[in-house]
Design a protein around this motif. Structure first.
Motif, PDB file in Angstrom:
ATOM      1  N   ASN A 113       4.020  -9.464  30.037  1.00  0.00           N
ATOM      2  CA  ASN A 113       4.014 -10.813  30.606  1.00  0.00           C
ATOM      3  C   ASN A 113       2.614 -11.412  30.621  1.00  0.00           C
ATOM      4  OD1 ASN A 113       6.721 -11.514  31.208  1.00  0.00           O
ATOM      5  ND2 ASN A 113       6.707 -10.029  32.852  1.00  0.00           N
ATOM      6  N   VAL A 114       1.604 -10.611  30.900  1.00  0.00           N
ATOM      7  CA  VAL A 114       0.227 -11.113  30.894  1.00  0.00           C
ATOM      8  C   VAL A 114      -0.170 -11.525  29.481  1.00  0.00           C
ATOM      9  CG1 VAL A 114      -2.190 -10.457  31.220  1.00  0.00           C
ATOM     10  CG2 VAL A 114      -0.516  -9.890  32.967  1.00  0.00           C
ATOM     11  N   ARG A 115       0.186 -10.713  28.489  1.00  0.00           N
ATOM     12  CA  ARG A 115      -0.124 -11.077  27.090  1.00  0.00           C
ATOM     13  C   ARG A 115       0.556 -12.384  26.699  1.00  0.00           C
ATOM     14  NH1 ARG A 115       0.295  -5.469  26.349  1.00  0.00           N
ATOM     15  NH2 ARG A 115       2.466  -5.656  25.744  1.00  0.00           N
ATOM     16  N   GLU A 116       1.838 -12.547  27.066  1.00  0.00           N
ATOM     17  CA  GLU A 116       2.564 -13.785  26.756  1.00  0.00           C
ATOM     18  C   GLU A 116       1.937 -14.982  27.474  1.00  0.00           C
ATOM     19  OE1 GLU A 116       6.665 -13.058  27.700  1.00  0.00           O
ATOM     20  OE2 GLU A 116       6.907 -11.649  26.037  1.00  0.00           O
ATOM     21  N   PHE A 117       1.504 -14.783  28.707  1.00  0.00           N
ATOM     22  CA  PHE A 117       0.865 -15.853  29.464  1.00  0.00           C
ATOM     23  C   PHE A 117      -0.442 -16.278  28.788  1.00  0.00           C
ATOM     24  CE2 PHE A 117      -1.944 -17.434  32.820  1.00  0.00           C
ATOM     25  CZ  PHE A 117      -1.149 -18.429  33.374  1.00  0.00           C
ATOM     26  N   LYS A 118      -1.227 -15.305  28.343  1.00  0.00           N
ATOM     27  CA  LYS A 118      -2.483 -15.619  27.651  1.00  0.00           C
ATOM     28  C   LYS A 118      -2.220 -16.386  26.365  1.00  0.00           C
ATOM     29  CE  LYS A 118      -5.323 -11.780  29.317  1.00  0.00           C
ATOM     30  NZ  LYS A 118      -6.000 -10.532  28.923  1.00  0.00           N
ATOM     31  N   GLU A 119      -1.167 -16.008  25.642  1.00  0.00           N
ATOM     32  CA  GLU A 119      -0.810 -16.719  24.414  1.00  0.00           C
ATOM     33  C   GLU A 119      -0.411 -18.164  24.714  1.00  0.00           C
ATOM     34  OE1 GLU A 119       2.240 -14.445  22.482  1.00  0.00           O
ATOM     35  OE2 GLU A 119       0.891 -12.755  22.115  1.00  0.00           O
ATOM     36  N   LYS A 120       0.334 -18.369  25.809  1.00  0.00           N
ATOM     37  CA  LYS A 120       0.724 -19.729  26.203  1.00  0.00           C
ATOM     38  C   LYS A 120      -0.497 -20.569  26.558  1.00  0.00           C
ATOM     39  CE  LYS A 120       5.366 -19.602  28.130  1.00  0.00           C
ATOM     40  NZ  LYS A 120       6.128 -19.763  29.375  1.00  0.00           N
ATOM     41  N   GLN A 121      -1.488 -19.930  27.186  1.00  0.00           N
ATOM     42  CA  GLN A 121      -2.695 -20.661  27.569  1.00  0.00           C
ATOM     43  C   GLN A 121      -3.431 -21.186  26.343  1.00  0.00           C
ATOM     44  OE1 GLN A 121      -4.752 -17.743  30.072  1.00  0.00           O
ATOM     45  NE2 GLN A 121      -4.710 -19.248  31.714  1.00  0.00           N
ATOM     46  N   THR A 122      -3.458 -20.395  25.272  1.00  0.00           N
ATOM     47  CA  THR A 122      -4.203 -20.797  24.079  1.00  0.00           C
ATOM     48  C   THR A 122      -3.361 -21.620  23.119  1.00  0.00           C
ATOM     49  OG1 THR A 122      -3.652 -18.722  22.958  1.00  0.00           O
ATOM     50  CG2 THR A 122      -5.718 -18.799  24.208  1.00  0.00           C
ATOM     51  N   ASP A 123      -2.052 -21.575  23.246  1.00  0.00           N
ATOM     52  CA  ASP A 123      -1.170 -22.317  22.356  1.00  0.00           C
ATOM     53  C   ASP A 123      -1.022 -23.747  22.846  1.00  0.00           C
ATOM     54  OD1 ASP A 123       0.661 -22.936  20.354  1.00  0.00           O
ATOM     55  OD2 ASP A 123       2.366 -22.330  21.587  1.00  0.00           O
TER      56      ASP A 123
END
Length: 139
Positions: free
Chosen positions: A42-52
């Motif tokens: 979930n943290v990895r997905e959240f980080k991806e959303k932040q940069t996307d």
């Protein structure tokens, strides 16, 4: 390994259940490993959303339908600039379990200990139920 995660908050007025598929890299042997794996993902997905960032955000008909089933339709924009730390998030989730803020059920049986051995099979369902703290005033 594909499992399904159901999240329920007892404090919500509406009985919202969200059932989401989750692809695990390995097979966790304990509840501690399962929680760690889920939080890290979930943290990895959240980080991806932040940069996307889309230049022109839009919602497809499929995205609207999926979000409507959960109960909230939106662009899912993240306005928080802070970058989460995986290890801190894992420690917080484990502490929350130890403090009794949520319960975990695998195949409708409660898992009570973090180091309790669990047997996960393909397609199993894990339910996370967040408990609500009651606050009030004593007269």
């Amino acid at each position: 390994m594909l499992i399904y995660i159901t999240v329920k908050s007892l404090g919500r007025r509406k009985n919202w259940l969200t059932r989401q598929p989750l692809q695990l890299a390995g097979t966790p042997a304990t509840l501690r490993e399962l929680i760690t794996c889920i939080v890290e993902q979930n943290v990895r997905e959240f980080k991806e959303k932040q940069t996307d960032t889309s230049f022109i955000p839009y919602l497809t008909a499929e995205a609207i339908k999926e979000q409507a089933e959960v109960g909230k339709v939106g662009f899912q924009l993240i306005r928080d600039e802070r970058i989460p730390e995986e290890q801190q998030a894992v420690e917080t989730a484990l502490l929350a379990f130890e403090d009794g803020l949520y319960k975990v059920f695998l195949r409708e049986e409660e898992v009570t200990g973090l180091d309790e051995h669990i047997e996960l099979a393909e397609g199993d369902e894990a339910a996370f139920i967040r408990l609500t703290m009651l606050a009030g005033r004593v007269w």
